[in-house]
Each structure stands twice: as C-alpha cells, then as structure tokens.
Design an enzyme around this catalytic site. Structure first.
Site, short mmCIF file in Angstrom:
data_model
loop_
_atom_site.label_atom_id
_atom_site.label_comp_id
_atom_site.label_asym_id
_atom_site.label_seq_id
_atom_site.Cartn_x
_atom_site.Cartn_y
_atom_site.Cartn_z
N SER A 117 -40.38 -15.82 1.87
CA SER A 117 -39.74 -14.76 2.64
C SER A 117 -40.52 -14.39 3.89
CB SER A 117 -39.63 -13.49 1.78
OG SER A 117 -38.94 -13.75 0.59
N HIS B 117 -36.70 -7.70 -3.17
CA HIS B 117 -37.15 -8.58 -4.26
C HIS B 117 -37.84 -7.80 -5.38
CE1 HIS B 117 -35.97 -12.39 -2.49
NE2 HIS B 117 -36.49 -12.03 -1.33
#
Lengths: 504, 504, 504, 504
Positions: free
Chosen positions: D338, D434
């Site tokens: 990410s 997340h």
C-alpha cells in the site's frame, strides 16, 4: 498447463545441412508428458529425430481400399508430434519439410495409373463395375498426407495450425521458393479440407460492440488494414452508434475473427471516408432510425492468409445485409465505400518510360497539360511535373491544382477500374472482389480520402460498389462467366471520355 | 417466421405415377416469399413442377475444370427449393427422387474414362504434367450433385436436412429398395461431406445437467435406447450426483445431441444395471469424491441415423475419459456396463431346428441337461424345455433354475461374444463397437439386468468392456487389422470351457 | 459441497422440555469445518448448547449510537451457526426460539422511553438538536436482532433462509400459536428488510420457455396453484406458442422463481379456461401475430410465503404488459381470466342454517326455485336440493339444470365479488388483488371452468379483471383510498338484479 | 429510445433567483412521451414549473400509520419527473433543491414529539400497547421523502441516480456549503437505503480478464487511482498471468464496477510496486502454480462517491481471499502493498514553521543531520535543506542521499502510520481501512515506489498490511473498539526508535 520440454532435432545431412542441434522450448500440456517420454525413449536415436523419421512416423500409410473403414485413427500424439516439430522449425526448414511431405507422402502415381487404365477399359462393362472402379480410382487419388491433416484438425489448436500451415504453403508458391509441383497438390488438398471446415454453415456471425471482449476488439484493431485504427477512441467509435462491425468466427478458432466487415449507417451513400472514421460527434449519441437509409461497407478485411480462396467475405456481406434488413426494414441502399489501391502506381507507370514516346501525353487533354504546367510552373515537361505532383501528394491541398486535375484523374481512374484487366477480370483486387459478389461499379468520389495514405495510393479517389439486391445474383454470374462488368452511367461516361482521349 | 405457401407438384407420369396434385403446406420464412413468387411465374408450367424440372433447375452442372473457381455459388433459393420439394414428397417418391438424382446428376463417366486414359498414358512424362492430369481426373470424379449438397449445408437447417437425407439413402440401401448402384455413390459422397462437417474438431462436448434446457433433456430421454427413461424423476437421477451425461453437439444443429454417453461414478466397476438406473438414494445427496474410483459407461446412444459410419461415439468416450480425469485425478477404472443384444435370439436359434440332430445337446453338459429336466419337470426334451424357459423369462426368479443355468449360460454367452463373428469381427454390435475403440472384453456379469427387457434379450447377463487407457490404442489397431480380441482371463476361461463341450 | 456434521442441542429445561439430545444432520460446507471445530471446543459445555447460549452468542448487542459505525461486522460464522441451529429445530422448538428471539433481543424499551421523553421535551429547542435527538430515538427503536438478520443476508443462502424464517413467523401469527406481541415486531422488521432486498429494481424479469433449465420448469409446474399442471406436455404447452410465462427472480435466490405469471395471447379476451390450458392444437404451430389482439393473464402464483406483503405480483403484471407491448405493438386488450375461490363455499353457507328463516329463499326468485324443484324432483325443500346439487357438481353436465341455474348463480356471483367485503375491501382475495392493481371487474363468464375443481370452487364461473392501462393508476388509488370498485355494466347490472331480489 | 424533449423551469424568485428559463435537452424513452404530454398540459402553469411545484407533486405525503399498507405506489412518472428535473439543474440549484427537499419534506417533528410523549408515558402499561406505540413512533420518524427515494430505485437507472444524488449530498456536507442540519438527515436516509440495496448478498463478484467487455476494462483503467494505468498494454498486464482483478458489480448498475481489487500472485510478499505494475515479462507466460505463494493486494479503488460508508472494500477483500484459496489451496500469505499518501506532506509540515524552535531538529539524530548537510552541501540550515530535498524528489536517485535518509525516513514513516491519530484511529486513511479490516501493520519497504508520484507522496516508502486470516476478526474488533493497532516487530522497533529521538 505447461511444463517445458526440450525438443531436439538432428538436421538432415543429406540435404547439406550443417550439423546442428536445435533446441526449442515448447509448451506442453501436462497430458502430453507421457507421450513425450514415450517417444523420446522409443526412438533409436534418443530424442534426436530427422525430418524423415518424423514424417515416417506421423504420416501413416493410406490403408488399402478394402481396409479404408477398418483403420483406427492414429494416436493423437502423432498429430501433436507433427505440429510441435513443425512449429519448432525455422523458415527455410519449413520449406524443406513441406517439400518432402508433399513429394514423398502424396499420391501413389503408379497405383493411380494402373487403376486409371482399368477405368479407361471398363467403360463398356456394366455400370455397377464402372462405379466401383471409379470409386477405387477416386480413393487412390487421395494423397497419403490427407489423413494426417484430417486428424490434426481434431487436436486442440489443430485447425488453426492447418490454416497457418496453408499460409506457409501459399507463400512458398507465390514466392516461387520451391520448384516442386507437388506443393500445389498439398495446397489444393488443404484448400479442399479448409473449405469444408469453414463452410458458411459452420461459421458464426458475431456483432462486435464495445461490450465485446477486449481481446476481440484488440484483434479487430490490428487486423483493420483498410483504414488503420489509431487508438481506442477510434475503435470505440467504429463499434458505436451509426456503425456496425460484424465478423465471422469459427468454433475451432474461438476468439479469432476470420473476416471483418465495418458498416456505417448513413442518410445517403457516403462519398468521403473521413466523415466515417474521424467524425467524433456520433460517439455518445443515440441512433435515430429515421436518419438511417443506407448501409455503407467501408472496410472488409480477411485476417487469415491461410484461408485464401475460401470464400468468406462474400458470404459475410450477404449475411450482414440480411441482418441489417431485419433491424432496419426500411433500409434501402447498400454500397461499399472502397479504396482503389494501385491506381496511383498504375498512373505513375504510364507517366514514366512512356512519356518520351509521347504516349503518356494522351492521358490528359492539351488543355489539361497546360493547366498543369501553369499551376506547377514546370520547367521541364508537364508529364514529369505531374509525376512529381502525384508522388508528393501536396497537390491535394491546393484548390487550384485539385480543380485542374479532377477531370483527368477521374477519367483515368474510371478506366483503371473498368478497363484494366488481368486474365479478363478486373485488375484491381477490390473491384474484382465486389464485382464477383455481384455489385455494380457505381460512383467515383473525388477527394474522398484525403489522408496521406489515400492520396498516395489512389489520388484521394474512392469508389462505391453498390449492391442492388435484386441484381447481385445475375451480375455475379455474368461477371464470372462472361467477364461483363456492371457499371453506372457515371462510370461509363468517364470511361468513354477516357477512350476518346487515350491512345492506350 | 411463417407465412404459408402451397407447393404443388405434378407427379411424374412416365414413372407410372397417378396424376395427382400434391399440395403440401410448407413453412416459409418471410424472406423466401419473393423467391416463391418468382419461381412460380418464371416456370412455364406455372406452379406445377416435375421432379426432372426441379432437379434440372437446382442441380447446376459441374463447371469445367478451368472455371471451377470462377463459378458463383448458385442462389440460396435453389437449395431452399430443393429442400422444400424433397420434404414434401412421400416415402416412395423420395426413393424415386434419390434414384434420379444419383443416376442422372452423378459423375460424367465418359469424361472420366477419357481422362483416365490420359493418366494411364502420361505416367512416363514429366511429373508436373502427371500431377495436373491427376488433378483433372480427381475433379472429374466429382458427382455433379456434390456441389448442391455443399450449398445446401449453408442454408439454415441445411446440415440437418442432409443428415436426414442420408438416413433415407441408408434405408434405401439396407432395405435393398433400389437396385441402382448409383445410390451407393450418393451415400459415399454424403458420408464424405458429413465426415468433414462433423469432424471431431467441430463438435462441442456438453455436459447435460438438470440445469440444461428442458428441450435437450426431453430429447436425451427420448433417444435413450439402452435403458429406457421412464419419467422425469428417472432422467433427473441420470444427470444428478454420481452420474454424468455428456453429449456431442454441433454448431449447425443447435439443441440436438448427436451422441449421448451416460456414466455412473462408482466405487467399483458395476456388475448390475438396476443399481445404476433405479437407485433413488443418490438423488439429493452430494457426491463424495472419496467414493469415486470408477467411471462406468452404462449407455451410449447415437441419435442420427444419417451419421452412420461417421465416428462419434469413439471420440466421445475418449473426450469424456479426459474430462473425468481432469475432474477426478485419482479416477483409475474405466469400463462399460453393456447389454448383449442378440444373445438370447442366437441361443434360441441353436436350440431350435438343431435339437433333433442332437447338436444343441452339446450346449449343456449331461449334468446340466439333467438339472434342467428336474427343475422344469420337463415332459418333452430338455432342449424344448430350455427353449420355453428362456422364452418365458420367469426362470430368473427361480433361485434353483437360475443356479442351474448359470454355468451354461455364462459359457455360451462368453462364446457368443468372443467367438461368433461376421466377416471376422465380433458379431455382436456392442462388442464390435467397444473392441474397435480398444476396450478389453473384461467381465461377464450374471443377473446383471433382471428387467424383462434384459432377461428377454440377453438372459440377464451383461458385460463390462474395460478401457485400460495405456492399451486401447494398441488393442484398437490389433482388432481392426488382425481381428484379435483382447479378453480377460474370466472370458477366456469361459470360452475354453465352452470349446471343451461344444460341437458348434 | 457438504460433509455431514452432528449438531447437538441440550433442550431448555426451564421451558419444561424433556432432557433430550437432538442430533440433526446438517449439511456443512468444507470451509465451515474449521468453525465447527472451534465453536465445539470454545463452548464450555462442549458441543451442547441451549437456545439461550446460541442466541446470546449470535445476536450481538446493538452498539451505542456513537459506536454504530465503528462496529465490525460479526464473524460470518455467527450467522452460519444461527442458521444451522434454527434449521435443525423441530416445529414447536422453532416457535419457542422465535418467541425468545423477538422478546429478549428486541428493542430496549427503557432506552426508548428515556429518549422519547427527551424528544418530547426538546421540541422547543433548536432544530439541529431536535434532529439529532430524533436520530438517536430512531436508532434506539432498532431491535437488537435486526443487525443479525442483516448479516445473515450476506451469507450464501442467507436471503432464502430469511424468507423461509418469515414464513414461519407469519404462520405463528396467523395460527395464533404465540400470544407474544413481540413476534409482530419481528415480522415487521423482517418485512421491512425483505422489502428493500426484493425491491423491484433488484428483480430480474425472466421469460420461461422450453429452452429454460429443467429445474426452473419443474418448479414452475409445482408452484402452479391456479390450474394445476398435469404433466410435461402440459407445461410445454404453457410455455409454447401463443403462451407466455414470466417470472421475477432475484440474484440472491438463483433458479427460484418468486412470482410467476402465465399469459395466453388470443384474438379475444378468453371466457373459458379449458380453451387455454387444454388446447393441444397450438403445440407445434407458429404464432401468427395477426391473431394476437389480447393478452389474458390466466394464472399468477406467488411462490414464497415469506414474501407476503412484499408487492411483487402487481409489478410483474406491469412489467409484462410493457414487455408484451414492445413485442406486439398493436396488442390492445389486457385482462385476467380468474377463478373465484370461495364463491361456492359462501353460497353453501347462505343455503345452510338460514334456509329455515326463509332467508336463503331470497337467493333465487320464486320461478327459479320452482325450476330447481322440477329439475331435481326434490322431495325436500328446494334449498336443500340446491345445496346438494351444488355440492355434487353433476348439475353442470345437465343442460336443463345449467340453464335453470345460470341467472341466479351469475347474479349471486356478481354480488359475492362486488358486494361482499372484509374491512371494506373485496372479500374475495383474487378480486382484491386485481382491484388493488387498478383493474376493472369486467365480465362474469358462465361455464368458464368446468373442471371438477372449477365447479366445486366457483360453480364453473370465472371472471375477467380487465386492465385498461389509462385507468389502472386512478382505479388503484380510488380502491385503496376510498374502497371504490371499478366495474363494468355487466357486473353492475347483475349486482342490481341481485339487490332487487335479495334480503341479504 | 430517444426523442428529445425540452424541459423548462421557471426559477424560484423568492430565493432571489433571476428570471430565467432553463431549457435542457433530455433523452426520453418513447414510453415516457405520453407522460410528458400529460404533465405539460395538466399543470396550470403550462410547461413551466418551480422547484416547489415539482417537489409537491413528486414527493407524496406519508400515508397515515393505518393506511401505510393501503397506499398504491405513486405512478412511475413521478420518479421519472423528479430525476429529469434534478439532472437538468446546475450545481448550485441542486444544493437549493436538496436543501428544500430535506427541510420541507422530512420528518413531521410535531407528530414525532406527540408520539414520543405518549411512548414516554406508556412504559408502565401493558407490553402490547408499548410495542404498538413504539411502532407508530418508528413510522413517524420516517422522512416523507424516503418513499420517493424508494420508488426511484425501481425506475430504470434509478439506483444509479440515487448513488449520484448521495454523492452530491456528501459534497454539500463536506464542503459545508449548506448550514441546514436537515441535509444530514437526508444523507442518513440515503445511506440506510443504499446499504440495504448494496448489501453484500446482492453484489456479484466478477473476475475481470482480457476477455471481459472493453467497456468494463476501460472503466477499470479510468478508476484506477492508486497506480494509474498508462495504456492498454498496461491494463492487459494487470488482468493477465500472475495477476487477478476482481470487482463487485450490482444488478441495478450493470457494467459498472463498484469497487475494484488488483492482486499480484507472487512467490513472496512484494516489497516493490514497480515489479508488479511495470514488469513486462509476465504478459504471455503461463502461470506456474508452484511459484505462487502470496497474494498481494496492490490496489483497491472505490468508484462510487455516493457509496461512502457502505462497506464494500472490506467484503471484497474477504471474498477474494476465499476465491483465491479455492483456486490455490496452498496459498499461504495475504498482504497488501500500500501507498502512504500524506506522509511527505505531514513530514514537510514538521520541517516547516517548527524548525526555528528547533523542534523539527528532533526528527533526525545529530549524526543524520550532519550527513544531510554534507550530502547537500547545505548553506542554510539542514532542515531547510531537507525540506527542499524532499520537495524535489531527486534524492531518490542519489545512492548516498538515499542511504543517509533511510533510517530517519523509515522511523518517521512508522510513527506517522502507527502513532498519528484522528479521533483515536489511524490518521492515514489507507492504514485505517486495512486496520478496520483486521490486517496487521507488517512491513515498511524502503524505495518501494520510486515513481515521481510515489516519491512525492510517501518518500518512496510503501507498507504491507498483512492479513493473518486467523486473526483478522479479533484484530478488527480490537481496533474498532479499543483502537489497538496490530503491528509487527519491524514496525514497533521503528516506532520505538522514533520515540527515543523525537520531541513530538
């Protein structure tokens, strides 16, 4: 799916090849592994095989006439081995291989001759015997390799392999790379088989839209040879409103368009290609059926060199006409808007060596030559000037030059299409295609394709081959059998003007 | 889709037909209307046409060799007219029509004979000439009607029409209704064309499930000839858990299964058919892969009489084996569970006229005959008693009789399958099919099909033809070429017992 | 999909249940196995769980208002556990379970009351505060179980589970099996959720044909409640030419038709059901669009008891009308052909106890009673005779009796449909459905359903509710809001005849 | 599909708008024509309508509690009219319109207050009464516009309209364009409805491949926000071998991916994005399952602003994990790769104004500052130098600078992700996403995204959020409820280093 395998070949020394081991990595399906192991060990030479060995092993002998229905199909691995071996060859090796295949594994000429003798003699005897001997003769005329080809078609990817194989054969023939007459037999056999497998009854008509798989659309873009697709907006427009894109596909070659037809739905028969392939306005609009009176076929491309001579384009046009009539019952006009590849080259040819003998002079009238001289300020001869003009292509942007050249180029173009022949049929391949289909040579369009490609190839002229549905059948027969060309008054008028001037 | 049209025919007087106007209502698509109107008025006789007229108009002459690529396809309406005319004929008329077609529109024998003479002479000359004359000869051996058949395949419904046409041709041949030798040529031509169109590469393997269209499942039910489907629960079970049903279909005949294979997934190779087709327990259960070790092919049916000789069943079994291996990697046993049609009839034949000469006596041992006599309390000869027993079929429900008969019937059945031949191949058609495919005659199963049908046809015995995948290829070749039958020890043991006793 | 698992429950002793271990075999997906193992060991009691335990574990507490967007969804295993547990219960246990769920895991009444108090007070303060307190109040009115239901809908098979759960809830309510007022709250919550998930925008209109999966057609056959499907030829006809069958399906319940509408396409509005469901002529014919002027809805069935009150049928009719208008632009008449369930029973009720008081006498005119007496040779009272006649149903086959009864039964039937009410709306549920949709009570049809079912249920009478598309909207609103029934002159005339005679 | 219609609006004078007639051309379906004609003439003002008029006509009053199930749905034309009117408005007009809608057609506060009073009082009475009054209160809290929104969802294109409407509402709220508290109520109502319609049970997981429709792939390309797609080769690779691309779609918005997840299948958890999105080698290779041990989610994008807060991404990741586990049973590692948007900006913020107070000094160690000075030859303060360095981005190509900065930037980045909070949750939105899903902050990767975008946004650092499937559930709950962040030793180590140095 894909263990790798080293596939090795000992080149044929007798043919003067250098000793060399070619190792080509080939994708194997898991289920082939067993076969590979088998054939590696079974072969006396270990994994190395010569062409002859491969051919002997994979091209089974033709069974006797009596046993013809009693022979089991060869194991699939024979077909797979043949295919993998061939794919691993380099170009010249392929030629050798095909030569050998067609020559050593073709028809048994001696057997044929004997049977032919019998047939020639039996004509007086009873009919049943005649028929039976004829059937034996027919069977004996089958090349030995025909069976193998037939079996290959059953393997996954086999049909595509044979299409590509025939493309190689055609290239060998047209490049005259081989002097062997047998290669033509191989070509004929392949064409016969492919014609049955690609019979129109087995083809699927697919409309291509923006909803079609990306894979197909990418291929359609790549295959578009007539008016190249520049980007994805371009292809999106060609499958969008006021456009139709149809293709024939085949169950054995999924995702592979075989022949592609692009159609524009317009109010009148288009006289300009840029209006069709560049016009952005249509992209998001909704189709207004009231504005759709004509279907203009502006591009048709065959994608498989190996299907040459297998008639697909003709049938595609017919199917699409029927489809469109179903969708738009009032649709009344069907026409192509076609390029004239070769026109410029033909014209340049006339302007070249001939000019000295003054022959090229007849191409233009006195008045026209003068105008060319004036417009170009030509210091040398007008013919040279014209030649340079046409080669450059900038004339198209000069209104004066364009006006000056129009009558002559239109006249010459009409003659090129209508009058220039090869074995009695139209020299221009696009003309020949549409005339065979029964279309009428209908209208020449000035400045119809002003793209560099269009100007360089056909001086910017394009032609409509019009499909009058009531007449195509008769036109087609007349053209094919008597070589008669159906043409409109415009075309015929231009041709007659040309004939008055020309000394050709 | 379907305005109606009256289609009228003046029957052929010369053939002694009664004057009669046949009006058959035929479905026409809207787009055909125009054609119908045309041909009605174009014909001098108005709408009435004789067979000859139809044939002359629709079966175009074969182009010359030179013009063979220059002939436009005939208009689709010719094919449509031919099809409609033929469909409207009654059975005997069809025979006349096919006779005429095959005889008057076949090969030009004179032309063939001339060319054959040339070929016989040219063998000494250069190869290129040889090849060319051979090609001309090959072309001249094409029957004139071949082209028409090819064009019919392109019309909607055309391929199915040709399949059905060939079924008619086959019936004429097998019923010896026609004495014409030409009809065999027509059959051969049709078979050749259909073989290409139904080449395995063009077939689609479809798994049939309870999610499949009702239309397909209804057909599958109707076509099931081996173990008839009684109702929809029955068919639901045959496509449910622990069962697989596969069919080949073809793009030209959508929704029409061509050959259907039913498979049971079992722990062991089944020895009883009722356990497969009657067992209800499986209907809603989930398959437990751990219980699946064997694939038992318990029914295979071809649905199209017109595809006789076009090998489909063999390929279907191979494809299904591969499919199942993909789904169940540990699946290790493949076998049929097959009926033995004809066994009882063959046995009855032996028991009939022969009994007086005592020949039938050798069928059973002395001991066995005695047991039959005792069990039946036979007042007449034991052979008569046995014959009646077998004809009745009730013996199967008597434990004593069944036990008494088992050794003899098993022995006789083994011989019937293994020893009885026709032209050297197995007399029993099911045996012949599986042996051609390379299967091994593996196991006879006593009381394997106790349905009335099973008892009456094969005394309740069934046989497993087992597919040892490593051997099928070699077995198939051996059987076809040397007529050798691969059989298990059980079979060979029974055969040898039979041979010891038999005086056959 | 589903190894088996033993799922065990210790029944609740406090509720007076006997100690018993219920072991129910539940289908588990392989991936659930892990969860099962977990929860078996995690639980202090081993694999035994009481209802309370299950509920406590699976129905998570409602987060506080502040944390409402900060709560992770509960693990999917909670939903799966709840579903499996519930499915394993027996009928009475389910009732206990739902009682407990709705009572102990519903709204926090104390919290609501406090917030309500605040809201009642805050009305004078600023708007922002008002809105915020209202939102808190709204949130507090959410039953605790609502979240769980929402999460269940996300699990595979969850939506179907909730539909079936609601069917159980509805049955409890309508059978008055539970006295708990909470069960109505649960019903309301479920209905609200289902209404959103089965919103018409999320439904898919499917046309059912003979090409549809067998599974669907079998269900359509089973669900057909109005005119039962007898066999597969029967269902084939109902999806064949001149017929349409449409269903709504939902992405969450694939292969499951939710509401099914059968339509006949006819020349005129049908007045007889046998002509629609028994007529074999249509099976293989092609539809002639020129013969299609009317769409007759002859059967509409809801298949999911749990979707009661979620309006689907109304929307299905509207969508189908639009679909048919698209397919047949000239289609001008839309009507139902509906049964009149309950008419006979209602009539028998009138003829029963009332006859002594002479009240039933008013049902027929003097003249009519006489005719009944004559026709039946009644020895007792005419009312008794009539009652027996109607109960038997044979009268329908006597021309004389049928003619004698027609005026009276038509009049009575018109009244039953038009005049008999329940809370102001039509008593007859079919009438109520179509009137809500905005249809007009259009035509009573004598001897329209002469099947035993039709005669026994509605004396053979059927009714057309006609949909005048311009008026349905207004009709629907008028009926729902003012209870006004739109009816034709025929109906109104019959009603007025009834009113003249009747003493009802 | 597309007659045009002029749709005219008289702007509201009271709101101070200029008199103006807005004519917007709107596409109307043919079936709407009738409605348009109706409403044009029905309206007293002719075709001109004010917002108030539109709202009054289209937003029907909430039925009384008693009549809530007795109200027919409003005509579809109301929904269509509302939609068309709204779409024709300009941006500010839309705000006015939504203000008016939410304020004047929301909850009846007086009614609520009265009922709330009752509820507050009834708590002592019997339960049935309590429940009933609560239900009335719940109903009274329904905003009047809720019904309209519900009906709009049933119109073709209605759901997409509501998604876009909510996007407008969210923009108004986040830009603080409106001071009205009502707009938040509208937002809440919309979110509630959309949450039900976009419930995960109703979403369809689609794998996007090169075979997917071009339309979808074009959208996937456009929506890709994380690592922009440069061309069609780029997107082809992202759906090719060793890659997976999944999307949720919804029956009401066909062809529209709602949330898209890109996955790379790798041997180890990737630490570099260029290896994933730039590596060309994979394009034509076949996947080798033995090389696939990890699934790396390298991009997840939501495409519908109007679905904010409707949890889709979380569910998509879970479904994809399950899908991949099915396809690759041995797949053992799941992780994101990410970006860290905002890290650079945050760092620059620290280096800016604070530097004077020497506060920024604590960011680096003395040693590190020195190295920066040396490497840059800084003439001003090291903090300024560092700020310029980071702003420029060229440092990444200097090995020396990169080496010098690594320890500091890694340490700072770890803190930024782990330590910087907003209302207690991670400030970084990707981290927050997340962590909510239950992932563990697992590994910071140095020079993981060296694209200009990557260097400018997050100093080239990327982070893996790893999904340990056994722990995500507990992690998610812990994070959401106690704000505890699961982090690896690497992260925690860096954080603790940071804490030692920092004066933050």
């Amino acid at each position: 799916m894909i263990p790798l395998h080293l596939f090795c070949t000992l080149r044929n020394i007798a043919k003067g090849w250098r000793h060399r081991v070619i190792c080509s990595a080939i994708n194997f399906k898991a289920r082939d592994c067993q076969y590979v192991r088998c054939c590696s060990t079974a072969s006396g030479l270990g994994p190395f095989k010569t062409m002859e060995e491969i051919l002997k092993r994979t091209v089974a002998p033709l069974p006797t006439y009596e046993m013809r229905d009693k022979s089991p199909p060869p194991p699939e691995s024979s077909s797979v081995e043949f295919m993998h071996f061939y794919k691993g060859l380099e170009k010249e090796e392929k030629m050798d291989f095909l030569d050998k295949l067609s020559q050593d594994f073709g028809v048994d000429h001696k057997g044929v001759s004997e049977l032919a003798g019998k047939v020639a003699e039996t004509q007086l005897r009873d009919l049943a015997t005649v028929l039976q001997v004829e059937d034996r003769l027919r069977y004996s005329l089958t090349p030995r390799y025909r069976q193998l080809l037939s079996h290959i078609s059953r393997v996954e990817g086999g049909v595509k392999f044979l299409v590509d194989l025939r493309a190689d054969v055609i290239e060998i023939i047209s490049s005259k790379a081989s002097e062997s007459p047998h290669i033509r037999d191989l070509n004929g056999t392949l064409k016969g088989l492919l014609s049955e497998w690609f019979s129109v009854g087995l083809l699927r008509l697919e409309r291509i839209t923006w909803q079609s798989p990306c894979e197909i659309l990418q291929k359609i873009s790549q295959y578009e040879a007539v008016h190249p697709v520049r980007n994805w907006t371009d292809i999106k427009r060609r499958v969008g409103p006021y456009r139709r894109c149809y293709a024939f596909t085949h169950a054995s070659m999924p995702g592979e368009p075989l022949v592609v037809l692009h159609v524009a739905l317009t109010e009148d028969i288009s006289n300009n290609i840029q209006a069709i392939v560049r016009e952005f306005a249509t992209l998001d609009s909704e189709e207004d059926v009231n504005k759709i009176n004509s279907a203009v076929f502006y591009s048709i491309s065959s994608t498989q060199a190996g299907l040459q001579g297998v008639e697909l384009g003709n049938y595609l046009i017919k199917r699409v006409v029927r489809k469109l009539q179903g969708e738009f019952p009032h649709l009344s006009q069907f026409s192509s808007l076609s390029p004239i590849p070769g026109f410029c080259a033909w014209l340049q040819g006339l302007l070249g060596p001939q000019r000295k003998e003054g022959r090229g002079a007849g191409l233009l009238t006195e008045q026209e030559w003068r105008e060319v001289e004036e417009a170009t300020g030509a210091r040398d001869t007008a013919a040279d000037a014209l030649r340079r003009l046409l080669a450059g292509g900038e004339w198209v942007r000069s209104e004066r030059l364009a006006r000056a050249l129009e009558p002559a180029l239109m006249r010459l173009c009409a003659w090129y299409l209508y009058g220039e022949k090869r074995r009695g049929y139209a020299l221009n391949p696009v003309a020949n295609f549409h005339l065979q289909n029964g279309a009428t040579m209908w209208r020449l369009n000035w400045q119809a394709d002003t793209s560099p490609r269009g100007v360089a190839g056909s001086c910017g002229v394009m032609v409509n081959y019009r499909y009058f549905l009531q007449e195509t059948s008769a036109n087609s027969a007349a053209y094919l059998q008597t070589k008669a060309v159906a043409a409109s008054d415009q075309i015929l008028g231009l041709v007659s003007q040309f004939q008055k001037n020309s000394k050709l």
